[in-house]
Design an enzyme around this catalytic site. Structure first.
Site, mmCIF file in Angstrom:
data_model
loop_
_atom_site.group_PDB
_atom_site.id
_atom_site.type_symbol
_atom_site.label_atom_id
_atom_site.label_comp_id
_atom_site.label_asym_id
_atom_site.label_seq_id
_atom_site.Cartn_x
_atom_site.Cartn_y
_atom_site.Cartn_z
ATOM 1 C CD GLU A 1 66.079 50.011 -6.321
ATOM 2 O OE1 GLU A 1 65.539 51.006 -5.809
ATOM 3 O OE2 GLU A 1 66.861 49.277 -5.702
ATOM 4 N N GLY B 1 49.712 53.283 -5.085
ATOM 5 C CA GLY B 1 49.878 54.730 -5.149
ATOM 6 C C GLY B 1 50.845 55.206 -6.218
ATOM 7 C CE1 TYR C 1 67.995 54.910 -4.731
ATOM 8 C CE2 TYR C 1 66.126 54.137 -6.038
ATOM 9 C CZ TYR C 1 67.083 53.922 -5.062
ATOM 10 O OH TYR C 1 67.144 52.724 -4.437
ATOM 11 C CG ASP D 1 67.716 55.975 -0.363
ATOM 12 O OD1 ASP D 1 68.820 56.270 0.117
ATOM 13 O OD2 ASP D 1 67.033 55.028 0.052
#
Length: 355
Positions: free
Chosen positions: A49, A93, A132, A150
């Site tokens: 996640e 990233g 989330y 999401d």
DNA sequence: AATCCGGGGGT
DNA sequence: ACCCCAGGATT
């Protein structure tokens, strides 16, 4: 009356679809084990996640397998060297995720006995876990009835209920709809089912309404508005910035590199010393070379786009003698330097220097 | 509420 | 060129 009946049937319609069409992922358990009530490893759910934040499943898969091979348990990860974790994260990233990943693993070990708490409020306190991810781990790993929201769920809800309010203002309304739909039974499978639906059938462009398990109750499909939903408030254009990086190689092959500050852009990552990056209306900055040398400009330049600006980098290179004393950075021996440890913009500069 | 924070793949 | 992606932290 039929509308109410349809509404109540929505979760089961989707779960039946999920039982047949669930996508295979390394952090999920297979359909057979799932029927037996087997839950996935909370460590692997959490890891996936975090990696999946603003990142596609296809990109995450290889990184995930590499991480759980190197560090099979949260205890292994907590004991890892920072530089090793940052190096393995390079290219994925949003590097704050990697810093928080390590922080979180260490808190789980020191404050939770090495096991993720099966408690939404406790999960929410952990570094890098927001609304989330707390809901995702609660539902997927522990089968607790929390609702994930999401980008997929937002799109599915906006279409299912034909909501035209633009994002992000529409988020509370979309969350209300998503929560009202979350079933008390199998909330973890349901959460993944909505996201799978959004990722495969209810796609941003050209959704495959013809094969959607929610085709009949979908208000946007009936109205024919599905292609324009969800609406979004327009974002502003990215400015262009310029900068210079210095690639120095010592005669013994060592490269002059520096670890960037913990906070800010590319925080905690390895990089080439260089100038500040400034908006294009100013003169192109050269900064101060990190070591005295006969610097030469490479032909061409590095182009890279970050979340909120475009960058154009001039690359300077130099060979320096063994006794050189840099005013910035550290010489990293050739055998310890892996280009794959660099974030992409820095690796582009290296690639340019290597022709 | 806005802004900052990467990178890749699809269109 | 633009959009999208299993968002969180900071201000």
């Amino acid at each position: 009356m039929r509308e109410t009946a349809n509404h109540d049937a929505l979760p089961d319609l989707l779960l039946d679809w999920y039982d047949v069409h669930a996508r295979e992922m390394p952090w999920r358990v297979g359909p057979e084990a799932r029927k037996m009530g087997v839950r996935p490893d909370p460590y692997r759910v959490w890891m996936s996640e975090i990696m999946l934040q603003q990142t596609t499943v296809a990109t995450v898969r290889d990184y995930f397998l590499r991480f759980v091979t190197l560090w099979p348990t949260v205890g292994d990860l907590a004991a890892a060297e920072d530089a090793d974790v940052m190096g393995e994260w390079a290219g994925l990233g949003y590097y704050a995720r990697a810093r928080n990943l390590l922080k979180c693993a260490r808190v789980v070990v020191t404050e939770h006995g090495g096991a993720f708490p099966a408690d939404h409020a406790e999960l929410l306190k952990l570094p890098g876990i927001g609304p989330y991810t707390a809901a995702a781990v609660s539902s997927i790993a522990f089968d607790l009835p929390y609702t994930v929201l999401d980008g997929n769920v937002e799109r599915v809800m906006a279409r299912l209920y034909d909501i035209h309010t633009p994002l992000p203002a529409a988020k509370p309304a979309l969350m209300d709809k998503a929560e009202a739909l979350t079933p008390p039974a199998r909330p973890g499978d349901y959460a993944q089912a909505v996201m799978d639906l959004g990722a495969t059938i209810c796609s941003p462009k050209s959704p495959a309404c013809g094969i959607c398990p929610w085709r009949d109750p979908c208000a946007a499909r009936v109205a024919g508005t599905q292609n324009g939903l969800p609406k979004k408030t327009p974002k502003k254009a990215k400015p262009v910035r310029h900068g210079t990086v210095y690639l120095a190689q010592r005669e013994d092959g060592a490269w002059l590199l520096e670890t960037r500050p913990e906070k800010g852009l590319l925080g905690g990552m390895l990089g080439w010393p260089g100038s500040d990056w400034v908006d294009t209306e100013h003169a192109r900055p050269q900064g101060t070379p990190p070591v005295a040398a006969d610097w030469s400009d490479l032909n061409g330049e590095v182009r890279h786009t970050f979340t909120h600006f475009h960058l154009m980098l001039t690359v300077k290179t130099a060979q320096v003698p063994e006794h050189a004393e840099p005013r910035r950075g550290t010489f990293l021996p050739r055998e310890q330097f892996r280009p794959s440890d660099l974030p992409t913009v820095m690796r582009k500069a290296f690639d340019l220097s290597q022709g």
